[in-house]
Design a protein around this motif. Structure first.
Motif, short mmCIF file in Angstrom:
data_model
loop_
_atom_site.label_atom_id
_atom_site.label_comp_id
_atom_site.label_asym_id
_atom_site.label_seq_id
_atom_site.Cartn_x
_atom_site.Cartn_y
_atom_site.Cartn_z
N ALA A 142 -1.99 -23.04 39.27
CA ALA A 142 -2.75 -23.59 38.14
C ALA A 142 -3.14 -25.04 38.44
O ALA A 142 -2.44 -25.76 39.15
CB ALA A 142 -1.91 -23.52 36.87
N CYS A 143 -4.29 -25.46 37.88
CA CYS A 143 -4.83 -26.80 38.10
C CYS A 143 -3.78 -27.89 37.89
O CYS A 143 -3.04 -27.86 36.91
CB CYS A 143 -5.94 -27.10 37.09
SG CYS A 143 -7.40 -26.13 37.34
N GLU B 190 6.81 -23.57 35.77
CA GLU B 190 5.90 -23.35 34.65
C GLU B 190 5.87 -21.91 34.15
O GLU B 190 5.25 -21.63 33.13
CB GLU B 190 4.48 -23.77 35.04
CG GLU B 190 4.30 -25.26 35.17
CD GLU B 190 2.83 -25.65 35.16
OE1 GLU B 190 2.35 -26.08 34.11
OE2 GLU B 190 2.18 -25.51 36.21
N PHE B 191 6.47 -20.99 34.86
CA PHE B 191 6.35 -19.58 34.44
C PHE B 191 7.13 -19.29 33.16
O PHE B 191 8.19 -19.85 32.94
CB PHE B 191 6.79 -18.62 35.56
CG PHE B 191 5.73 -18.41 36.61
CD1 PHE B 191 4.64 -17.58 36.35
CD2 PHE B 191 5.81 -19.03 37.83
CE1 PHE B 191 3.65 -17.39 37.30
CE2 PHE B 191 4.83 -18.85 38.81
CZ PHE B 191 3.74 -18.02 38.54
N ASN B 192 6.58 -18.42 32.35
CA ASN B 192 7.19 -18.01 31.10
C ASN B 192 6.97 -16.51 30.91
O ASN B 192 5.83 -16.08 30.89
CB ASN B 192 6.54 -18.79 29.94
CG ASN B 192 7.05 -18.33 28.59
OD1 ASN B 192 8.20 -17.96 28.45
ND2 ASN B 192 6.17 -18.31 27.60
N LEU C 37 -1.60 -20.47 33.66
CA LEU C 37 -0.78 -19.92 34.74
C LEU C 37 -1.42 -18.64 35.29
O LEU C 37 -1.95 -17.85 34.53
CB LEU C 37 0.63 -19.60 34.23
CG LEU C 37 1.67 -20.70 34.29
CD1 LEU C 37 2.35 -20.73 35.64
CD2 LEU C 37 1.09 -22.07 33.98
N PRO C 38 -1.38 -18.44 36.61
CA PRO C 38 -1.87 -17.17 37.17
C PRO C 38 -0.90 -16.05 36.82
O PRO C 38 0.05 -16.25 36.08
CB PRO C 38 -1.88 -17.46 38.67
CG PRO C 38 -0.80 -18.47 38.85
CD PRO C 38 -0.78 -19.31 37.61
N GLY C 39 -1.15 -14.85 37.37
CA GLY C 39 -0.37 -13.67 37.03
C GLY C 39 1.13 -13.89 37.09
O GLY C 39 1.66 -14.36 38.11
N TRP C 40 1.80 -13.55 35.99
CA TRP C 40 3.26 -13.67 35.95
C TRP C 40 3.86 -12.71 36.97
O TRP C 40 3.36 -11.61 37.19
CB TRP C 40 3.76 -13.34 34.54
CG TRP C 40 5.24 -13.52 34.38
CD1 TRP C 40 5.90 -14.63 33.98
CD2 TRP C 40 6.26 -12.52 34.63
NE1 TRP C 40 7.25 -14.42 33.97
CE2 TRP C 40 7.51 -13.14 34.37
CE3 TRP C 40 6.24 -11.19 35.06
CZ2 TRP C 40 8.72 -12.46 34.51
CZ3 TRP C 40 7.45 -10.52 35.22
CH2 TRP C 40 8.67 -11.16 34.93
#
Lengths: 416, 158
Positions: A407-408, A149-151, A395-398
């Motif tokens: 994340a939920c 999910e990271f961007n 999203l939490p901290g990249w």
């Protein structure tokens, strides 16, 4: 008499490699550029016996295979519904090729290192006979679970949700073994070595050698384990011996364990250094470049949860109540509250959550959900830990390597 | 007598030769025939392969079935280089800019035994940056509606 010429026999691999390169060259209509830089034992995968590398024996066919060389496979969330994750459903995160032809009679574990008082080896029988054995339910989660999910995206296996599981692990306490060897007062870390081999085929290359601070190694739940849910540990999960450290990224829990080093400094094996299993010491903007000196080793997994029933995509009727259930965990901490939302986080309702069986075990939650009208819904789950830290909805901290996405979890539901 | 021996020897050589050929075919047959099929360098418009192509070497909707890689300019070199060490899945599941892919190559060269790529490097980078580029998904993407398999959940009615 004929003169005998001393000659080293050509190896099968060498022959195969030469033939392979010739075949590749013919096929490509061009020479494989820099072929002579190919490491001595390296073979194009097309020419290898695929079963050498891809053997999911003992694993459920519905695991999602992210990578088949090395094998990396995750569990779909709805298959994690059991209180304890069955061995065949437990995720696999391999960095190299598992060892073959294991003989448990001759398998040894050696403890050494600059902060060990001596070098000492134990057979599996020694470990079982000499030390008391213990069982704990311990959750293992890959540090990169949720990376997908990271961007901007982070490189590596694009884990989605299921690089997590909780099993009953049985073995001896690491501290009992370390104390039997003798720990010098300057010890700060332990590091492990396993019997898996590097993908390049280079026998001298260590695949992965991580570890934990000595304080963590000496915790009661830190195990040298040979049993998972009452059975031998599956080959892909580290048979016949592995480390278990609850609450840490699962990569700390070394598999195919055959050596532990007690270090007088932070262990510096492959994947302990550089950017591996590290996050920026201070928060950074998405896509930021972070110098190695500004990256810190991950020592605790964050609070997180999964809805394991129903499977995403459930369609129900308006007059029905939807029972939901799942698990929640929080590194070394405890999950104290569990909530769900059916309105995209605008309001939150409590779930029932039970106490963990022991520290580092995941906790089970349930709730009964009613929907106000027909339509498309998402059920979101949010756990809160004993420090009142909850899962984020976004999203939490990249971070550059895409670790620690907590994340939920969201599932899609249609009410008709 | 002499004739008989030479006849025998010839037969032995023949049998041996046939065995050797059979051995080579078993070892490399699929692969070599696969490679030979590549006689035309793939272009951006993917070529539908003929019925004689082994199933795994077929290209469907621009995707090479065996590897899952996009079948386009640079495919052969990317396949030959990347899958020498790891699964093509490690390529197809990742997304990065050209610079990001370059960093991955550099990392593999520094730590994982990847060799110097020379003139093939720009071809590989062009291929990866074109077909495996990141998408803008914001701080969090929607639940992927294409991935959801809708089903009727049987529950008690109240």
């Amino acid at each position: 008499m004929t003169k005998k010429k001393k000659q080293s026999a050509p190896t099968r691999r060498g022959f195969l490699k030469q033939s392979a390169l010739t075949a590749m060259s013919i096929a490509l209509g061009t020479k494989v550029v820099f072929a002579n830089y190919l490491p001595a034992d390296m073979l194009p995968i097309a020419l290898t016996d695929a079963t050498d590398f891809f053997d999911l024996k003992g694993k459920h066919p519905d695991l999602i295979v992210l990578n088949d060389r090395p094998i990396n496979a995750e569990t779909p969330p709805h298959l994690l519904d059991d209180a304890l994750t069955p061995n065949e459903l437990f995720f696999v995160r391999n960095n190299g090729i598992p060892p073959k032809n294991i003989d448990t009679k001759t398998w040894t574990l050696t403890i050494e290192g600059e902060s060990a008082r001596q070098s000492k080896s134990y057979t599996l029988a020694d470990l079982k006979a000499k030390f008391a054995s213990y069982s704990y339910d311990i959750t293992l989660e890959c540090g990169g679970n949720g990376r997908k999910e990271f961007n901007p995206p982070a490189k590596g296996n694009q884990w989605n949700l299921g690089a997590v599981g909780c099993a009953t692990w049985t073995g001896v306490r690491l501290k009992d073994v370390l104390q039997d060897v003798g720990i010098k007062s300057d010890a700060v870390y332990i590091g492990y070595y396993g019997k898996d081999t590097h993908l390049s085929g280079d026998a001298k290359k260590v695949v992965i050698s991580r570890g934990v601070p000595i304080e963590k190694a000496l915790e009661e739940e830190s195990l040298i384990a040979w049993e998972m849910n009452g059975q031998a540990i599956p080959m892909l999960n580290g048979y016949p011996l592995r480390l278990i450290f609850g609450g840490y990224p699962a990569s700390a829990s070394g598999k195919w364990l055959h050596k532990i080093v007690i270090r007088n400094k932070v262990h510096d094996g492959p994947k302990m250094t550089g950017q591996a299993y590290r996050v920026p010491c201070k928060p950074v903007a998405p896509g930021a470049k972070v110098a190695e000196k500004d990256m810190c080793i991950i020592e605790a997994m964050p609070v997180k949860s999964l809805i394991t029933f129903p499977k995403s995509g459930a369609t129900i009727k308006l007059n029905q109540t939807l029972p939901i259930r799942g698990h929640a965990w929080a590194g070394a901490k405890q999950v104290t509250e569990m909530h769900y939302s059916i309105d995209f986080g605008s309001t939150w309702q409590p779930c029932t959550i039970n106490a963990p069986k022991n520290r580092f075990a995941w906790q089970h939650f349930t709730a009964n959900v009613r929907f106000p009208e027909t339509g498309y819904y998402e059920v979101w789950a949010r756990a809160t830990d004993s420090d009142n830290i909850a899962q984020p909805m976004l999203l939490p901290g990249w971070n550059p390597k895409g670790y620690l996405n907590n994340a939920c979890h969201r599932i899609a539901v249609k009410v008709v | 007598m002499k004739n008989n021996i030479s006849l025998l020897l010839t037969s032995v050589y023949l049998v041996f030769g046939i065995c050797l050929l059979a051995f080579c075919y078993v070892l490399f047959g699929n692969v070599v025939s696969g490679w030979f099929d590549f006689s035309s360098v793939p272009s951006k418009t993917a070529i539908q392969r003929t019925k004689t192509t082994p199933k795994s070497e077929q290209v469907v909707d621009g995707i090479h079935l065996e590897t899952g890689l996009v079948y386009a300019e640079g495919f052969d070199i990317v396949r030959g280089t990347c899958t020498a060490c790891h699964s093509a899945k490690l390529v197809t599941q990742n997304r990065a800019s050209r610079e990001g892919w370059k960093q991955m190559l550099t990392w593999m060269q520094a730590t994982q035994g990847l060799w110097e790529l020379g003139e093939q490097e720009p071809i590989i980078l062009d291929y990866l940056a074109t077909h495996y580029a990141p998408e803008a998904i914001g701080r969090r993407a929607n639940i992927d509606m294409k991935e959801v398999e809708w089903y009727i959940l049987n529950l008690e009615e109240e």
